[in-house]
Design a protein around this motif. Structure first.
Motif: not given
Lengths: 156, 111
Positions: B1-4, B6-11, B50-56, B58-62
């Motif tokens: 959860m935290n990792a997701a 962080l990834r979302y925020r960075v992207m 594209i990377i942002y899409l994937v990160c966002a 994943i987070l939205s599903r979490k």
């Protein structure tokens, strides 16, 4: 959109006994999403095709977009399919209370996690009025948070 | 959860900054007749998005977001400055409550 589950008391009861499980897919709100989905899918493919022709016409930059647009189109389809799958799972989960929801319980935000709240009863609290009042208060808070979360777009 | 998260925020921030460069530096230069910046940054933003899409996603599903907030999150990466606004909105409304509920659970009191 909230879950396309008909709002109101029917929500906590068994899923709409009025028809098959896929019934929600033909509600106006969902038809709108399907339409948006089809239009954006073909739109993105069309944009990819346009970029391909530009690329073939000598615009080297367009090659990147030639591959990007179909990728986005594919992503839209995946997004759409997953959303519908989730919706079916939620509907099934409401009837069966599956083991899966038990397993992923720790993953869920509080508004969707089933929380065991024992409103004080005589058997376990020895008639402690203060305690049972407090537990009733907790239960009420929990119910409010649940409703609040749904209002703001969290899945129920 | 935290990792997701962080990834979302960075992207969100990286994509947002690149998009601002594209729109407020690249496009004016292109209009002025120097398309090099817009071309390079444009492709860069395409890849980052594209990377942002994937990160966002994943987070939205979490977070178990409904469709509307998810779509807003995903499309924010295409509109200048929106990533920052949406990131703050998502943090306040969805991420913080989710993290808070992970930390403490509403347990009834036992004495």
């Amino acid at each position: 959109m909230e879950n396309a589950v008909p709002a109101g008391p029917a929500e906590s009861a068994a899923p709409a006994p009025s028809g098959p499980a896929w019934r929600f897919l033909v509600q106006p709100r969902w038809l709108g999403w399907h339409l948006l989905m089809v239009v954006s899918f073909w739109g993105m493919l069309w944009l990819g095709d346009w970029q391909l022709h530009r690329a073939l016409g000598g615009n080297a930059l367009s090659w990147a977009y030639t591959f990007e647009w179909p990728l986005f189109a594919g992503f839209a389809v995946v997004f759409w399919a997953k959303t519908i799958k989730d919706e079916f799972r939620i509907k099934r989960g409401e009837t069966t209370g599956s083991a899966e929801s038990e397993a992923s319980r720790d993953d869920l935000p509080i508004s969707v996690r089933p929380v065991q709240v024992n409103v004080g009863t005589a058997q376990d609290d020895d008639g402690d009025e203060e305690l049972s009042a407090y537990n009733a208060y907790l239960a009420r808070l929990n119910a409010e948070v649940k409703r609040h979360g749904r209002w703001h777009g969290l899945r129920s | 959860m935290n990792a997701a998260v962080l990834r979302y925020r960075v992207m969100a921030y990286v994509t947002g900054v690149v998009l601002i460069v594209l729109c407020f530096v690249g496009i004016p230069l292109q209009v002025a007749g120097y398309p090099a910046v817009a071309n390079d940054v444009g492709v860069l933003h395409g890849i980052l998005y594209i990377i942002y899409l994937v990160c966002a996603w994943i987070l939205s599903r979490k977070l178990r977001l409904a469709t509307k907030p998810t779509v807003i999150m995903l499309l924010a990466g295409t509109i200048p400055i929106m990533t920052f606004i949406v990131e703050r909105w998502v943090t306040r409304r969805f991420i913080n409550p989710a993290l808070a509920s992970q930390a403490e659970q509403a347990e009834p009191v036992r004495r």
